[in-house]
Structure formats: structure tokens, C-alpha cells
Design a protein around this motif. Sequence first.
Motif, PDB file in Angstrom:
ATOM      1  N   LEU A   4       3.953  -3.211   2.902  1.00  0.00           N
ATOM      2  CA  LEU A   4       2.609  -2.803   3.293  1.00  0.00           C
ATOM      3  C   LEU A   4       1.949  -1.930   2.226  1.00  0.00           C
ATOM      4  O   LEU A   4       0.756  -2.081   1.943  1.00  0.00           O
ATOM      5  N   VAL A   5       2.714  -1.056   1.627  1.00  0.00           N
ATOM      6  CA  VAL A   5       2.189  -0.213   0.548  1.00  0.00           C
ATOM      7  C   VAL A   5       1.816  -1.078  -0.646  1.00  0.00           C
ATOM      8  O   VAL A   5       0.770  -0.887  -1.265  1.00  0.00           O
ATOM      9  N   ARG A   6       2.655  -2.040  -0.948  1.00  0.00           N
ATOM     10  CA  ARG A   6       2.369  -2.947  -2.072  1.00  0.00           C
ATOM     11  C   ARG A   6       1.119  -3.780  -1.804  1.00  0.00           C
ATOM     12  O   ARG A   6       0.279  -3.952  -2.688  1.00  0.00           O
ATOM     13  N   LEU A   7       0.964  -4.313  -0.601  1.00  0.00           N
ATOM     14  CA  LEU A   7      -0.228  -5.089  -0.261  1.00  0.00           C
ATOM     15  C   LEU A   7      -1.484  -4.224  -0.262  1.00  0.00           C
ATOM     16  O   LEU A   7      -2.553  -4.673  -0.668  1.00  0.00           O
ATOM     17  N   LEU A   8      -1.354  -2.976   0.173  1.00  0.00           N
ATOM     18  CA  LEU A   8      -2.492  -2.058   0.120  1.00  0.00           C
ATOM     19  C   LEU A   8      -2.887  -1.782  -1.328  1.00  0.00           C
ATOM     20  O   LEU A   8      -4.066  -1.764  -1.670  1.00  0.00           O
ATOM     21  N   ARG A   9      -1.901  -1.603  -2.174  1.00  0.00           N
ATOM     22  CA  ARG A   9      -2.174  -1.402  -3.601  1.00  0.00           C
ATOM     23  C   ARG A   9      -2.855  -2.628  -4.206  1.00  0.00           C
ATOM     24  O   ARG A   9      -3.813  -2.517  -4.976  1.00  0.00           O
ATOM     25  N   ILE A  10      -2.392  -3.812  -3.845  1.00  0.00           N
ATOM     26  CA  ILE A  10      -3.008  -5.050  -4.331  1.00  0.00           C
ATOM     27  C   ILE A  10      -4.455  -5.135  -3.866  1.00  0.00           C
ATOM     28  O   ILE A  10      -5.348  -5.491  -4.639  1.00  0.00           O
TER      29      ILE A  10
END
Length: 130
Positions: A4-10
Motif C-alpha cells: 500500500l505504501v508503494r502504491l501510494l508512492r507510485i
Amino acid sequence: MTILVRLLRIALVTILCIVAFAALFEFLNAIPTHLSLSNHPQGGVANPRGSLVFDALVWGVVFRAPGYLFNGTIPLLIVLAVTEWKSAKSWRWYLTIWIVAGLLATGIPVNDPLRLSAALLAAAATGYFY
């Protein structure tokens, strides 16, 4: 949680890149107008006292970017999420995705070579930045 953190960063980087693409496209598209090139559709219409960089950045960020965000963020996020999921590490993937997205966002201006080159340069720069 990590995904989720990675997708938010993306998502946040994609939004930033879309805004950067809009500003850069407007700047590159305004250069022929500012130079008053005779073969450009808007040649000679530019304000000679106006600042090219400031006017293009304001127009790109305030008017163009929200339209790109509204119309293109979800499809672009899907494509970029798939490339992240497939672990695309090559810069060519991102460059290709941004060039295709940039051409689609600007309506593939094949009849106007100056606008087409502005779209290609802005998309390539944004893809490299991403």
C-alpha cells in the motif's frame, strides 16, 4: 502494508509527473508561438511583453494538468502498477509508457509537427524523470 505504501508512492509520483508533463508540454508548445513562427497556427499572437516561461507554466499547471489528472490518472496508474508488479526495471518501459500516454493526452497531433515534437519531448523527459 508495504504494498500500500508503494502504491501510494507510485500514485503521488505519477501525479507529480503528470503536472510536470503538462507544464513542460505547454512550455515547449509555446516556444513557436513566442518566436512568432509563420507556419505555426498561432504565430504572431503571443504577447511580446509576457514571460514565456511563467505564462506556459501557469497555463500548464493550472489549466492543462487538472484535465490530464482527471482523464488520465486512473489508466496510467493501472499501467504503471502492472509494470511495478511485473518488476519492470528498464527505463525503456517507463519511457514508452509516458510517450504513449503523452501522445494520447495531446490527441496525437500528427497534423502539427511542432506540437507533436513538443509532446514527444515532454513525454520523454517525464518518462526519464519517473
